[in-house]
Design a protein around this motif. Structure first.
Motif, short mmCIF file in Angstrom:
data_model
loop_
_atom_site.label_atom_id
_atom_site.label_comp_id
_atom_site.label_asym_id
_atom_site.label_seq_id
_atom_site.Cartn_x
_atom_site.Cartn_y
_atom_site.Cartn_z
N SER A 60 123.03 113.18 31.07
CA SER A 60 121.83 113.17 30.24
C SER A 60 121.21 114.55 30.20
O SER A 60 121.21 115.27 31.19
CB SER A 60 120.80 112.20 30.84
OG SER A 60 119.56 112.33 30.18
N GLN A 61 120.67 114.90 29.04
CA GLN A 61 119.96 116.17 28.88
C GLN A 61 118.45 115.98 28.94
O GLN A 61 117.69 116.92 28.75
CB GLN A 61 120.35 116.82 27.55
CG GLN A 61 121.81 117.22 27.48
CD GLN A 61 122.14 118.29 28.50
OE1 GLN A 61 121.67 119.41 28.41
NE2 GLN A 61 122.95 117.95 29.48
N ALA A 62 118.00 114.77 29.20
CA ALA A 62 116.57 114.46 29.21
C ALA A 62 115.88 115.08 30.42
O ALA A 62 116.43 115.08 31.52
CB ALA A 62 116.35 112.95 29.22
N ASP A 63 114.67 115.59 30.20
CA ASP A 63 113.87 116.10 31.32
C ASP A 63 113.46 114.98 32.25
O ASP A 63 113.35 115.18 33.46
CB ASP A 63 112.62 116.82 30.79
CG ASP A 63 112.95 118.12 30.08
OD1 ASP A 63 114.03 118.71 30.36
OD2 ASP A 63 112.15 118.56 29.24
N ALA A 64 113.21 113.79 31.70
CA ALA A 64 112.82 112.62 32.50
C ALA A 64 113.47 111.38 31.88
O ALA A 64 112.96 110.85 30.89
CB ALA A 64 111.30 112.48 32.53
N MET A 65 114.56 110.94 32.48
CA MET A 65 115.29 109.80 31.91
C MET A 65 114.44 108.54 31.86
O MET A 65 114.49 107.78 30.89
CB MET A 65 116.56 109.54 32.73
CG MET A 65 117.58 110.65 32.65
SD MET A 65 119.10 110.27 33.55
CE MET A 65 118.52 110.13 35.24
N ALA A 66 113.63 108.31 32.90
CA ALA A 66 112.80 107.10 32.95
C ALA A 66 111.78 107.09 31.82
O ALA A 66 111.34 106.02 31.40
CB ALA A 66 112.11 107.00 34.30
N ALA A 67 111.39 108.26 31.31
CA ALA A 67 110.44 108.31 30.19
C ALA A 67 111.07 107.76 28.91
O ALA A 67 110.36 107.30 28.02
CB ALA A 67 109.95 109.74 29.97
N ILE A 68 112.40 107.79 28.82
CA ILE A 68 113.09 107.19 27.67
C ILE A 68 113.12 105.68 27.88
O ILE A 68 112.69 104.93 27.02
CB ILE A 68 114.50 107.78 27.50
CG1 ILE A 68 114.38 109.28 27.14
CG2 ILE A 68 115.29 107.03 26.43
CD1 ILE A 68 115.69 110.03 27.12
N SER A 127 116.66 115.32 22.86
CA SER A 127 117.20 114.96 24.17
C SER A 127 116.20 114.22 25.04
O SER A 127 116.59 113.45 25.92
CB SER A 127 117.66 116.22 24.92
OG SER A 127 118.68 116.85 24.21
N ASN A 128 114.92 114.46 24.83
CA ASN A 128 113.90 113.83 25.66
C ASN A 128 113.44 112.48 25.14
O ASN A 128 112.59 111.84 25.75
CB ASN A 128 112.71 114.76 25.84
CG ASN A 128 113.02 115.87 26.80
OD1 ASN A 128 113.71 115.67 27.79
ND2 ASN A 128 112.54 117.07 26.51
N ALA A 129 113.98 112.03 24.01
CA ALA A 129 113.61 110.73 23.46
C ALA A 129 114.81 109.86 23.15
O ALA A 129 114.65 108.67 22.91
CB ALA A 129 112.77 110.93 22.19
N SER A 130 116.00 110.42 23.18
CA SER A 130 117.21 109.70 22.77
C SER A 130 117.95 109.10 23.96
O SER A 130 118.26 109.81 24.92
CB SER A 130 118.17 110.66 22.04
OG SER A 130 117.55 111.18 20.88
N PRO A 131 118.28 107.80 23.90
CA PRO A 131 119.00 107.16 25.00
C PRO A 131 120.51 107.39 24.88
O PRO A 131 121.29 106.44 24.73
CB PRO A 131 118.63 105.68 24.82
CG PRO A 131 118.47 105.54 23.33
CD PRO A 131 117.89 106.85 22.86
N VAL A 132 120.92 108.64 24.89
CA VAL A 132 122.32 109.00 24.68
C VAL A 132 122.81 109.89 25.80
O VAL A 132 122.02 110.48 26.55
CB VAL A 132 122.50 109.71 23.32
CG1 VAL A 132 122.05 108.82 22.17
CG2 VAL A 132 121.76 111.05 23.28
#
Length: 195
Positions: free
Chosen positions: A126-134, A101-106
């Motif tokens: 998004s489930q990413a902790d930091a979307m901008a990091a993706i 989730s923290n590396a996938s642009p989904v």
């Protein structure tokens, strides 16, 4: 930080949302959180009957898989803990992996059950902790998508529960803002329950 829009939708509303995302030409639908290579594609009908769906934007790239031995599974972070718990709970096969989730642009899409008398709460985000990091493009896509739900929908639930839409039969166990897309709003106003 997880970014999710909560919303009520009819089948027509869900179809309009998928049209706005560009499915099937721009985005594709797949099972979440276990993935295979090549990805298993879902039709709209199959996706609506699936508890958790991954939305992949062709312009942003595929999901990043995570397996034992990968850094994302071994990290002493909250994400690493959840990855390990999910791996243990789901027991992916040798040719499967989990979505990082923290590396996938989904996007994660949770389509709710829809009935004539009860409409459940769907989720998309998004489930990413930091979307901008993706990527910055990914962050813009997530914000544009969740913003579409807020712009097209009407806020019917949230912290101000008694003043948002007290005329509707909505009973939820959380205080997140929930939007009703147009068809769902009509159904709620005609007596359907929001659960």
């Amino acid at each position: 930080m997880v970014t999710t829009a909560f919303y009520f939708a009819t089948l027509e509303d869900q179809a309009t949302l998928l049209d706005s995302l560009g499915e099937p030409d721009k985005v594709t639908l797949h099972p979440w959180p276990v993935v295979r290579n090549p990805l298993v594609a879902l039709s709209r009908g199959d996706a609506l009957a699936t508890p958790q769906v991954m939305v992949v934007n062709r312009d942003l790239g595929p999901p990043v898989p995570v397996r034992p031995g990968d850094g994302a599974l071994d990290q002493p972070t909250k994400a690493g803990v959840f990855n390990r718990l999910n791996w243990g709970r789901l027991h992916p096969a040798l040719d499967e992996a989990l979505v990082d989730s923290n590396a996938s642009p989904v996007l994660l899409w949770v389509p709710a059950e829809i009935g004539s008398e009860v409409i459940g709460v769907s989720q998309l985000g998004s489930q990413a902790d930091a979307m901008a990091a993706i990527s910055a493009d990914y962050e813009r896509w997530v914000n544009r998508t969740t913003g579409w739900i807020r712009r097209k929908g009407t806020k019917v639930w949230g912290l101000e529960q008694g003043t948002v839409r007290p005329d509707l039969n909505i009973q939820l166990g959380f205080i997140n803002s929930v939007y009703a897309l147009p068809g769902a709003l009509r159904a709620l106003e005609q007596g359907a329950a929001g659960r």
